[in-house]
Design a protein around this motif. Structure first.
Motif, PDB file in Angstrom:
ATOM      1  N   SER A 124       0.840  -1.203   0.000  1.00 17.52           N
ATOM      2  CA  SER A 124       0.000   0.000   0.000  1.00 17.52           C
ATOM      3  C   SER A 124       0.876   1.254   0.000  1.00 17.52           C
ATOM      4  CB  SER A 124      -0.970   0.004   1.188  1.00 17.52           C
ATOM      5  OG  SER A 124      -0.298   0.185   2.413  1.00 17.52           O
ATOM      6  N   LEU A 125       1.985   1.211   0.710  1.00 15.89           N
ATOM      7  CA  LEU A 125       2.939   2.325   0.699  1.00 15.89           C
ATOM      8  C   LEU A 125       3.519   2.507  -0.704  1.00 15.89           C
ATOM      9  CD1 LEU A 125       4.762   4.495   2.000  1.00 15.89           C
ATOM     10  CD2 LEU A 125       6.329   2.629   2.630  1.00 15.89           C
ATOM     11  N   ARG A 130       3.864   5.401  -5.825  1.00 17.12           N
ATOM     12  CA  ARG A 130       3.697   5.337  -7.284  1.00 17.12           C
ATOM     13  C   ARG A 130       2.722   6.397  -7.780  1.00 17.12           C
ATOM     14  NH1 ARG A 130      -0.256   2.902 -10.288  1.00 17.12           N
ATOM     15  NH2 ARG A 130      -1.099   1.857  -8.469  1.00 17.12           N
ATOM     16  N   LEU A 131       1.668   6.640  -6.985  1.00 12.55           N
ATOM     17  CA  LEU A 131       0.658   7.630  -7.361  1.00 12.55           C
ATOM     18  C   LEU A 131       1.019   9.035  -6.885  1.00 12.55           C
ATOM     19  CD1 LEU A 131      -2.456   5.401  -6.623  1.00 12.55           C
ATOM     20  CD2 LEU A 131      -1.644   6.143  -8.881  1.00 12.55           C
ATOM     21  N   LYS A 132       2.215   9.164  -6.285  1.00  7.39           N
ATOM     22  CA  LYS A 132       2.737  10.440  -5.786  1.00  7.39           C
ATOM     23  C   LYS A 132       1.852  11.050  -4.687  1.00  7.39           C
ATOM     24  CE  LYS A 132       5.251  11.638  -9.995  1.00  7.39           C
ATOM     25  NZ  LYS A 132       5.278  10.423 -10.682  1.00  7.39           N
ATOM     26  N   HIS A 133       1.346  10.185  -3.804  1.00 10.90           N
ATOM     27  CA  HIS A 133       0.544  10.631  -2.669  1.00 10.90           C
ATOM     28  C   HIS A 133       1.400  10.581  -1.410  1.00 10.90           C
ATOM     29  CE1 HIS A 133      -3.295   9.184  -4.961  1.00 10.90           C
ATOM     30  NE2 HIS A 133      -2.800  10.311  -5.453  1.00 10.90           N
ATOM     31  N   GLU A 169      -8.436  -1.280 -11.363  1.00 11.20           N
ATOM     32  CA  GLU A 169      -8.504  -0.105 -12.239  1.00 11.20           C
ATOM     33  C   GLU A 169      -9.434   0.963 -11.666  1.00 11.20           C
ATOM     34  OE1 GLU A 169      -9.468  -1.168 -16.285  1.00 11.20           O
ATOM     35  OE2 GLU A 169      -8.015  -2.816 -16.249  1.00 11.20           O
ATOM     36  N   ASP A 170     -10.572   0.529 -11.130  1.00 17.37           N
ATOM     37  CA  ASP A 170     -11.540   1.453 -10.554  1.00 17.37           C
ATOM     38  C   ASP A 170     -10.938   2.204  -9.368  1.00 17.37           C
ATOM     39  OD1 ASP A 170     -13.890   2.816  -9.898  1.00 17.37           O
ATOM     40  OD2 ASP A 170     -14.887   1.048  -9.075  1.00 17.37           O
ATOM     41  N   VAL A 171     -10.277   1.481  -8.490  1.00 16.82           N
ATOM     42  CA  VAL A 171      -9.674   2.110  -7.303  1.00 16.82           C
ATOM     43  C   VAL A 171      -8.575   3.084  -7.720  1.00 16.82           C
ATOM     44  CG1 VAL A 171      -8.353   1.681  -5.191  1.00 16.82           C
ATOM     45  CG2 VAL A 171     -10.220   0.165  -5.806  1.00 16.82           C
ATOM     46  N   THR A 172      -7.756   2.691  -8.665  1.00 20.21           N
ATOM     47  CA  THR A 172      -6.690   3.570  -9.146  1.00 20.21           C
ATOM     48  C   THR A 172      -7.286   4.851  -9.730  1.00 20.21           C
ATOM     49  OG1 THR A 172      -5.263   1.660  -9.575  1.00 20.21           O
ATOM     50  CG2 THR A 172      -4.694   3.724 -10.683  1.00 20.21           C
ATOM     51  N   ARG A 173      -8.363   4.715 -10.507  1.00 20.24           N
ATOM     52  CA  ARG A 173      -9.034   5.889 -11.094  1.00 20.24           C
ATOM     53  C   ARG A 173      -9.572   6.802  -9.999  1.00 20.24           C
ATOM     54  NH1 ARG A 173     -13.944   6.791 -11.495  1.00 20.24           N
ATOM     55  NH2 ARG A 173     -14.660   4.639 -11.296  1.00 20.24           N
ATOM     56  N   ARG A 174     -10.199   6.211  -8.983  1.00 17.82           N
ATOM     57  CA  ARG A 174     -10.758   7.014  -7.885  1.00 17.82           C
ATOM     58  C   ARG A 174      -9.666   7.740  -7.111  1.00 17.82           C
ATOM     59  NH1 ARG A 174     -16.225   4.803  -6.025  1.00 17.82           N
ATOM     60  NH2 ARG A 174     -16.737   3.281  -7.646  1.00 17.82           N
ATOM     61  N   LEU A 175      -8.538   7.067  -6.882  1.00 20.25           N
ATOM     62  CA  LEU A 175      -7.433   7.704  -6.171  1.00 20.25           C
ATOM     63  C   LEU A 175      -6.860   8.865  -6.969  1.00 20.25           C
ATOM     64  CD1 LEU A 175      -5.589   4.584  -4.737  1.00 20.25           C
ATOM     65  CD2 LEU A 175      -6.771   6.349  -3.422  1.00 20.25           C
TER      66      LEU A 175
END
Length: 180
Positions: A124-125, A130-133, A169-175
């Motif tokens: 999760s980290l 990866r998503l720069k969060h 894919e859905d979760v990645t889009r929402r994030l």
């Protein structure tokens, strides 16, 4: 790492321990964290619900596995023992949940995280990075839980008919949308 968890993510991890206790499991697995996420209202919980995953159905599917992984059931099957048939016969004779641990047996003290759950939380980290969060929220945890095809959480979701790739894919889009 936990200092980077949002309130939602911390609540999911705490709820995972309660879920493992309620199911009388000796360790907290990714499937328990999945249940913990469903207890929330964030993007992970919403994505799971949108893909047809609800706490009662997920709890039932996890319970059917009986706390044993697919290799345990397969090993017994190779010896001519059908775990499902044994469970069914015991429940017919002694009532539902007869093979589960007695109430209260594993309810006290700390329940350790399984190797798979630890790996999912570490992943999760990586997904957050990866998503720069900067923080790890429930969506990142869900991506970690869905990352490895061999995790019990992925196997249970697949058995429930969930398209795990579409959920990822859905979760990645929402994030990505939440970060924008």
């Amino acid at each position: 790492m936990f200092e980077r968890f949002t309130k939602e993510a911390r609540a999911a991890v705490i709820q995972a321990q309660a879920e493992a206790r309620a199911l009388s499991h000796r360790t907290i697995g990714p499937e328990h964290v999945l249940l913990g996420l469903l207890d929330g209202e964030g993007p992970a919980a919403q994505a799971l619900r949108d893909h047809g995953v609800w706490p009662v159905g997920l709890r039932t599917a996890i319970g059917r596995r009986g706390g044993t992984g697919p290799l345990d059931a397969e090993a017994l099957r190779s010896l001519g023992i059908d775990l499902d048939a044994v469970r069914e016969a015991a429940e017919e004779s002694f009532g539902e949940g007869a093979l589960d641990a007695p109430p209260g047996r594993f309810r006290k003290g700390h329940i350790p995280f399984s190797k798979e759950a630890k790996k999912a939380l570490e992943l999760s980290l990586r997904h957050a990075i990866r998503l720069k969060h900067k923080e790890i929220n429930g969506g990142h945890i869900l991506l970690g839980i869905l990352h490895d095809e061999d995790f019990a959480s992925v196997l249970v979701l697949s058995e429930m008919g969930v398209d795990v790739a579409a959920l990822r894919e859905d979760v990645t889009r929402r994030l990505a949308a939440d970060a924008a």
